[in-house]
Structure formats: C-alpha cells, structure tokens
Scaffold this motif. Structure first.
Motif, PDB file in Angstrom:
ATOM      1  N   ALA A   1       3.651  -2.228   4.040  1.00 49.42           N
ATOM      2  CA  ALA A   1       2.538  -1.731   4.847  1.00 49.42           C
ATOM      3  C   ALA A   1       2.959  -1.416   6.284  1.00 49.42           C
ATOM      4  CB  ALA A   1       1.389  -2.739   4.825  1.00 49.42           C
TER       5      ALA A   1
ATOM      6  N   CYS B   1       2.382   2.157   8.195  1.00 52.90           N
ATOM      7  CA  CYS B   1       1.613   2.251   9.442  1.00 52.90           C
ATOM      8  C   CYS B   1       2.425   2.903  10.560  1.00 52.90           C
ATOM      9  CB  CYS B   1       1.128   0.861   9.866  1.00 52.90           C
ATOM     10  SG  CYS B   1      -0.249   0.239   8.864  1.00 52.90           S
ATOM     11  N   ARG B   2       3.728   2.962  10.408  1.00 49.46           N
ATOM     12  CA  ARG B   2       4.546   3.701  11.377  1.00 49.46           C
ATOM     13  C   ARG B   2       4.669   5.167  10.991  1.00 49.46           C
ATOM     14  NH1 ARG B   2       8.103  -0.557  10.519  1.00 49.46           N
ATOM     15  NH2 ARG B   2       9.638   0.829   9.567  1.00 49.46           N
TER      16      ARG B   2
ATOM     17  N   PHE C   1      -0.278   6.193   8.626  1.00 49.13           N
ATOM     18  CA  PHE C   1      -1.395   5.452   8.040  1.00 49.13           C
ATOM     19  C   PHE C   1      -1.823   4.337   8.988  1.00 49.13           C
ATOM     20  CE2 PHE C   1       0.605   7.456   4.430  1.00 49.13           C
ATOM     21  CZ  PHE C   1      -0.467   7.843   3.649  1.00 49.13           C
ATOM     22  N   THR C   2      -3.042   3.880   8.798  1.00 48.55           N
ATOM     23  CA  THR C   2      -3.560   2.757   9.575  1.00 48.55           C
ATOM     24  C   THR C   2      -4.296   1.816   8.631  1.00 48.55           C
ATOM     25  OG1 THR C   2      -4.812   2.149  11.561  1.00 48.55           O
ATOM     26  CG2 THR C   2      -5.776   3.839  10.142  1.00 48.55           C
ATOM     27  N   SER C   3      -4.452   0.570   9.044  1.00 41.61           N
ATOM     28  CA  SER C   3      -4.961  -0.465   8.137  1.00 41.61           C
ATOM     29  C   SER C   3      -6.475  -0.541   8.160  1.00 41.61           C
ATOM     30  CB  SER C   3      -4.379  -1.817   8.534  1.00 41.61           C
ATOM     31  OG  SER C   3      -4.904  -2.847   7.735  1.00 41.61           O
TER      32      SER C   3
ATOM     33  N   LEU D   1      -4.944   0.909   3.256  1.00 45.37           N
ATOM     34  CA  LEU D   1      -4.635   1.822   4.344  1.00 45.37           C
ATOM     35  C   LEU D   1      -5.421   3.117   4.187  1.00 45.37           C
ATOM     36  CD1 LEU D   1      -0.734   1.484   4.257  1.00 45.37           C
ATOM     37  CD2 LEU D   1      -2.358   0.029   5.472  1.00 45.37           C
TER      38      LEU D   1
ATOM     39  N   GLU E   1      -4.142   8.031   9.198  1.00 45.41           N
ATOM     40  CA  GLU E   1      -4.392   7.857  10.618  1.00 45.41           C
ATOM     41  C   GLU E   1      -5.138   9.067  11.163  1.00 45.41           C
ATOM     42  OE1 GLU E   1      -0.870   7.297  13.039  1.00 45.41           O
ATOM     43  OE2 GLU E   1      -1.751   5.400  13.691  1.00 45.41           O
TER      44      GLU E   1
ATOM     45  N   ARG F   1      -6.291  -2.817  13.219  1.00 42.49           N
ATOM     46  CA  ARG F   1      -4.933  -2.533  12.763  1.00 42.49           C
ATOM     47  C   ARG F   1      -4.030  -3.707  13.073  1.00 42.49           C
ATOM     48  NH1 ARG F   1      -1.402   2.873  13.986  1.00 42.49           N
ATOM     49  NH2 ARG F   1       0.575   2.107  13.202  1.00 42.49           N
TER      50      ARG F   1
END
Length: 402
Positions: free
Chosen positions: A236, A240-241, A244-246, A255, A258, A271
C-alpha cells in the motif's frame, strides 16, 4: 540479455540467481547442459512453464476476511445508488481462484445476482488458472475455525472440495500478464475504467520501484475513477506514492485514485504516513509526567512513544537510549529509536536501528516495512523488494490484521 533480465522486463518480477537456478533444475531435472544453455523466449511454452515454477501462488479461502467485507460494503452501496448498474470486479493476481471465489461467496451471501456483479480473475501462471478453473481444492485452502461456508458452497469427494456451480457463475478466469495490459492496450481493449473494484494483493512485493510505477499506472487505468482498489499490506505505501490515496478502516488497505472524490464506500480515513507508524500508543499521560521509580521497560517504552507522538523527539530519544543502555535486547525500542532517527534525517542511523530490531526479532513487520521503503528511497530496489517479501511473510505468520 540475461534470462533474469528477460523475465523482469516481461513480468516485473525481481528474482535472484538462486530463484532462477531452482526453477531451471525443476524444469530440466536430468539435463545440466540444458539448464546452463537454455533461455526460453517470452511467449513460448517453455517460458510459460518456467514462470509457473517461479511464481508459486499460495492462498486460501477468505484470506483476510475484512477485505471481503470492505468490498461487499462498497458493492452494496454502489448497487443501491445505481439500481440499473452492472458492476465489475477484478482479481489480479488470482492465484488458484481462492480470492475471486471468496468474493463470489460473499456476493451470494448478500443476495447479489451474478448478472449484476461479475468477477474477472487473471493470473500470470497457466497452472494457477487451470487449478482455478477446475475449482478443486485440498484441505490447505481452508484455514481458520469458521468453515461453515465450505459445507454450503463445496462438494466433497476423494479428499477434495469442488466449488459449486452457483459460485462459479460469478467468475471468469483468464491467463494474463499485468504488463500486457499497458495503458495503450487498455483503451484498445475497452478495459479503461472498467472495474468498480480491483483486488491486487501480494503482487507488488515482487517488483522493484520501476515495475511498481508501471503496475500502478495500469491499475489506475483499469479502475473506475470512483472505484476501490484493495491492495496488500506490504505494498500500500508504494501505491500511495504512485497515484493512490488511502480510505477505509485501518485493518484494510482500501485505496482510491488520488485527486478523485471518495467512492461509494465507508467514510474515508486519513491518509496513512509513508512509513508504518509505531504500535498504537497507550492513553496519553501528562507530558511532564516522570518515569515512575518502579516503571517496567514497557512502561518506559510507552512513555517514549507518547513523547514521539506529541513531537517531543528529544525526550523520546533520551528515554529510548536510556532504556536500551539497561536492556539492549528490546526490539520495539530499537524500532522506535530508528523512527526518531529517520524523523531527524539520520537515515543511516535509522537503518542501523531497524536492522538491530530485525536481528532481535526477525519477524518485526513494522521494521521490515520501514527497511523496504528506506532502501527503495535510496535507490536499492533489489534490497527493498527483499525486505518487502520478508514483511509479507512476517505478516502472514502473525495472522493478518490485529
């Protein structure tokens, strides 16, 4: 080009010479000359057979049950909001079918008609897809204590359980390589934005940073803009890098893309940080409270965490170092000291602390994840991938989310 490099370019898998040698020994058990000289080309039966030996999919029914509950909540909310919609779910990699069949059983339990929600399940391994299509499983595919679903949805004969036809009706299997679904081909194949839910767990742990970026781009193209991506615990942060975001609960790595509005799912959570946080602190005590005369090492460690959580890094570091001077075998104290060093920009000191932590506790999940991310950021993708694999194994041994 070396065979290892050919495999990496074709699949994204970062492997060692030992991994390849083992697979070649299995492929050519009685022919050392063939093992030394043979370099099967991508797209050939020999190359596919080699990949089947390198990719060893292991899964089981309802692995991480909270993941399927999260997906089911999302699906039900989406169907309620869009009464005429026909939803699609993607499971990639699907291993031997355990994940998509588990989702299918969840949909059945909720009364969702297969005509309203279908599952596409892809895997790189031809052998895994053949097993998934057969729908036959041994005892190893059923773990845990609640196996009532097995009696409802499987038929038992000759020591194996075969999935029933009503579950199969939800799922379509196909052999596929994620990187064959690149951004250009997705549009041509009318797959862009096709999936409302994508399961992609325990795949990126085998990739380096470049392959992870490529994979994230393909997953983003496959997923609807307001869709839900369910990733693995060790991957994850990498997603997220990369766009995508949580969202969702702390127990599930759910996720979304973003920059897009939250999907029709449970309320989004904040996040998470790029690195795993230290274990949750105990209830906050007054900041100035001194360590009690008879405080246990765990009490002192908890107070150090409270200081760190409040941003009082100097106080946290003093407590950690004093504690380790008296009891140098406390793995959690080394982990916290590493987090303090990293926050101060002392990258190499953080690495030494986390390595000491994993020496004392080889299954320390948070330290292994931190080492994986640190080495990826330092440009050492191979070592980062190795720590990610170890983190995934540690997570499995401890039985998933606490």
């Amino acid at each position: 080009m070396s065979l290892l490099r050919t495999i990496e370019e074709a699949t994204g898998l970062v492997l060692t010479e030992a991994d390849l040698a083992r697979a070649l020994r299995e492929l050519f058990p009685h022919d050392a000359a063939a093992r030394a000289a043979h370099a099967p080309a991508p797209g050939t039966p020999a190359f596919d057979a080699l990949l089947d030996l390198l990719v060893v999919p292991e899964s089981w029914m309802y692995r991480d049950p909270a993941v399927f509950e999260e997906a089911l909540r999302f699906v039900r909310a989406r169907l309620a909001a869009r009464p005429d919609a026909r939803l699609r779910i993607l499971s990639l990699p699907c291993a031997g079918g355990e994940e998509p069949y588990s989702m299918a059983m969840s949909l059945m339990r909720a009364g969702v008609d297969p005509r309203r929600c279908r599952i596409d399940a892809f895997d790189l391994s031809h052998a895994a897809i053949a097993r998934a299509r057969s729908g036959r499983y041994t005892r190893n595919a059923f773990r845990g204590t609640d196996l009532a679903f097995r009696e409802r949805h499987f038929t038992h004969a000759d020591g194996q359980w075969t999935v029933n036809a009503d579950v199969r009706a939800y799922v379509r299997f196909a052999q596929a390589n994620l990187f064959d679904l690149d951004a250009a081909s997705i549009d041509a194949a009318a797959l862009a934005g096709r999936y409302d839910v994508v399961f992609c767990r325990n795949l990126l742990i085998y990739f380096d940073e470049d392959a992870t970026r490529r994979a994230a781009a393909v997953l983003s193209a496959l997923l609807a803009d307001d869709g839900l991506l369910l990733s693995g615990y060790a991957e994850a942060p990498a997603l997220c890098r990369n766009g995508f975001t949580s969202q969702g609960s702390r127990q599930v790595f759910a996720l979304r893309k973003e920059g897009n509005a939250p999907a029709a799912a449970p309320a989004p959570a904040a996040r998470p940080p790029a690195r795993p946080a230290p274990p949750a602190p105990l209830p906050t005590a007054p900041a100035a409270a001194p360590v009690r005369a008879r405080a246990t090492p765990q009490d002192q460690l908890a107070q150090a965490r409270r200081h760190a959580d409040a941003g009082r890094m100097a106080e946290a570091e003093t407590l950690c170092r004093g504690l380790l001077a008296r009891q140098p075998d406390l793995a959690d104290a080394w982990f916290l000291l590493g987090a303090i060093d990293e926050a101060a920009g002392r990258t190499r000191a953080a690495e030494r602390c986390w390595r000491r932590c994993t020496y004392l506790d080889p299954q320390h999940y948070e330290a292994l994840c931190s080492l994986a991310l640190l080495h990826e950021q330092l440009g050492d993708a191979v070592r980062g991938a190795s720590f990610r694999r170890r983190a995934a194994q540690a997570y499995e041994r401890r039985g998933g989310p606490a």
